[in-house]
Scaffold this active site. Sequence first.
Site, PDB file in Angstrom:
ATOM      1  N   GLY A   1       1.043  -1.039   0.439  1.00 57.79           N
ATOM      2  CA  GLY A   1       0.086  -0.024   0.001  1.00 57.79           C
ATOM      3  C   GLY A   1       1.195   1.235   0.053  1.00 57.79           C
ATOM      4  N   ASN A   2       1.866   1.235   0.632  1.00 58.92           N
ATOM      5  CA  ASN A   2       2.689   2.370   0.595  1.00 58.92           C
ATOM      6  C   ASN A   2       3.155   2.942  -1.017  1.00 58.92           C
ATOM      7  OD1 ASN A   2       4.686   0.763   0.829  1.00 58.92           O
ATOM      8  ND2 ASN A   2       6.156   2.187   2.396  1.00 58.92           N
TER       9      ASN A   2
ATOM     10  N   LYS B   1     -12.935  -9.893   5.499  1.00 61.07           N
ATOM     11  CA  LYS B   1     -12.613  -8.672   5.308  1.00 61.07           C
ATOM     12  C   LYS B   1     -13.150  -7.509   5.420  1.00 61.07           C
ATOM     13  CE  LYS B   1      -8.602  -7.435   3.598  1.00 61.07           C
ATOM     14  NZ  LYS B   1      -7.071  -6.807   4.811  1.00 61.07           N
TER      15      LYS B   1
ATOM     16  N   LYS C   1      -3.102  -9.754  -1.828  1.00 56.39           N
ATOM     17  CA  LYS C   1      -2.405  -9.246  -3.175  1.00 56.39           C
ATOM     18  C   LYS C   1      -0.739 -10.046  -3.594  1.00 56.39           C
ATOM     19  CE  LYS C   1       0.680  -6.277  -1.901  1.00 56.39           C
ATOM     20  NZ  LYS C   1       1.042  -6.229  -0.324  1.00 56.39           N
TER      21      LYS C   1
ATOM     22  N   LYS D   1       2.484 -12.645   3.605  1.00 54.05           N
ATOM     23  CA  LYS D   1       3.302 -12.385   2.317  1.00 54.05           C
ATOM     24  C   LYS D   1       4.621 -14.127   2.998  1.00 54.05           C
ATOM     25  CE  LYS D   1       3.146  -7.737   3.442  1.00 54.05           C
ATOM     26  NZ  LYS D   1       2.853  -6.884   2.329  1.00 54.05           N
TER      27      LYS D   1
HETATM   28  P1  ADP Z   1       1.150  -4.456   2.448  1.00 51.36           P
HETATM   29  O1  ADP Z   1       0.544  -3.271   1.946  1.00 51.36           O
HETATM   30  O2  ADP Z   1       2.443  -4.059   1.885  1.00 51.36           O
HETATM   31  O3  ADP Z   1       0.328  -5.419   2.561  1.00 51.36           O
HETATM   32  P2  ADP Z   1       0.613  -4.525   5.473  1.00 51.36           P
HETATM   33  O4  ADP Z   1       0.128  -3.873   6.932  1.00 51.36           O
HETATM   34  O5  ADP Z   1      -0.327  -6.069   4.757  1.00 51.36           O
HETATM   35  O6  ADP Z   1       1.470  -4.194   4.189  1.00 51.36           O
HETATM   36  O7  ADP Z   1       2.349  -5.383   6.004  1.00 51.36           O
HETATM   37  C1  ADP Z   1       2.989  -4.840   6.735  1.00 51.36           C
HETATM   38  C2  ADP Z   1       3.040  -4.515   7.534  1.00 51.36           C
HETATM   39  O8  ADP Z   1       3.185  -5.858   8.717  1.00 51.36           O
HETATM   40  C3  ADP Z   1       4.116  -3.752   8.130  1.00 51.36           C
HETATM   41  O9  ADP Z   1       3.695  -2.458   8.938  1.00 51.36           O
HETATM   42  C4  ADP Z   1       4.210  -4.165   9.617  1.00 51.36           C
HETATM   43  O10 ADP Z   1       3.352  -3.476  10.975  1.00 51.36           O
HETATM   44  C5  ADP Z   1       3.456  -5.203   9.890  1.00 51.36           C
HETATM   45  N1  ADP Z   1       3.959  -6.494  10.471  1.00 51.36           N
HETATM   46  C6  ADP Z   1       3.508  -7.051  11.140  1.00 51.36           C
HETATM   47  N2  ADP Z   1       3.843  -9.037  11.310  1.00 51.36           N
HETATM   48  C7  ADP Z   1       5.436  -8.491  11.789  1.00 51.36           C
HETATM   49  C8  ADP Z   1       6.997  -8.712  11.692  1.00 51.36           C
HETATM   50  N3  ADP Z   1       7.028 -10.135  11.636  1.00 51.36           N
HETATM   51  N4  ADP Z   1       7.828  -8.288  10.628  1.00 51.36           N
HETATM   52  C9  ADP Z   1       7.375  -7.326  10.262  1.00 51.36           C
HETATM   53  N5  ADP Z   1       6.783  -6.789  10.058  1.00 51.36           N
HETATM   54  C10 ADP Z   1       5.724  -6.936  10.962  1.00 51.36           C
HETATM   55 MG    MG Z   2      -1.233  -6.142   3.136  1.00 54.10          MG
END
Ligand code: ADP
Ligand code: MG
Length: 314
Positions: free
Chosen positions: A12-13, A130, A215, A277
């Site tokens: 997203g960022n 969701k 995604k 992820k």
């Molecule tokens: P994106 O839009 O890139 O999919 P998400 O918000 O879905 O982003 O996922 C990224 C987020 O996951 C990070 O901002 C972080 O706060 C969170 N996060 C949760 N657990 C972890 C972890 N174990 N290590 C790193 N980040 C983590």
């Molecule tokens: Mg995400």
Amino acid sequence: MAEETIVVALGGNAILQPGQKGTAVEQRANIRATAGAIASLVEMGHRVVVTHGNGPQVGNILIQHEAGSDQVPAMPLDVCGAESQGQIGYMIQQALRNELRARGLPASVASVVTQVVVRADDPAFGNPTKPVGPFYPEDRARVLETERGWVMREVRPGFWRRVVPSPDPVRIVELEEVRTLSEAGTLVIASGGGGIPVTERADGVLEGVEAVIDKDLAGQRLAVGMGADVFAIFTDVDRVALAYGTPEQRFLDRMTLDEARTYLEAGHFPPGSMGPKVLAVIRFLEAGGGRALIASIKQAAEALAGKAGTTIVR
Ligand code: ADP
Ligand code: MG
């Protein structure tokens, strides 16, 4: 290093920063920076395929459709997903074309509106999780439940939202089209927002469904379909951490497939953020993928060289 095929999943960022409202000007500025990072990978000789999230954008589209629904018909979620692929794809493809041209590189870029098959009997359909679209007061939520058959949930006291299923992606419908374009030298943007979820009847007929797909999980299907050497997930943290957000937090430079499985089981990666992820990476490596990265978009080139981010290998 030899040229590699890299499937890049943008978080997203890469499109919208936390705290921003989501104006076109803001999104263009973020995307310009993202395009610079992707162009650097192309400049290194790699073949790149891009996928991206759509959470805030499809959320805004749903709000627009609802707000305008007394004047023009609101579109269902699959159509809104297609709309988000179009708007985000357009902005990325324009920014990338400009950036590649400025660097004197071949500048063929195209977005493909992408459908992703999900199973009609996916257990997610019995358990929508969701939240999407606007917030409603309880009385309006009750009306929507009966009138439209939506599942509504109180997400904060007094604030209700529609919740939809998030089924597992099975197959990228337009995979061959993406491959053809990519092999011809076009940088393809595909499977945006996890793809438009569709079910496939026994006779092959496709039909859009009211759901959303993660995604990163869809990106994994794309990466395997493309025979990618590298599956790179760019997000807003520099590395994957154990015990994230606790005093024992420890960032990882490297993880093996076995370690990834163990840490996921142990609950280090929550659903909805890092969980999918890591699951996507596990599936990519299990399917024979070479290596995966989870890193910040700002360090894309360094992460590819193993000098930043978390590299996950078999
Ligand atoms: P994106 O839009 O890139 O999919 P998400 O918000 O879905 O982003 O996922 C990224 C987020 O996951 C990070 O901002 C972080 O706060 C969170 N996060 C949760 N657990 C972890 C972890 N174990 N290590 C790193 N980040 C983590
Ligand atoms: Mg995400």
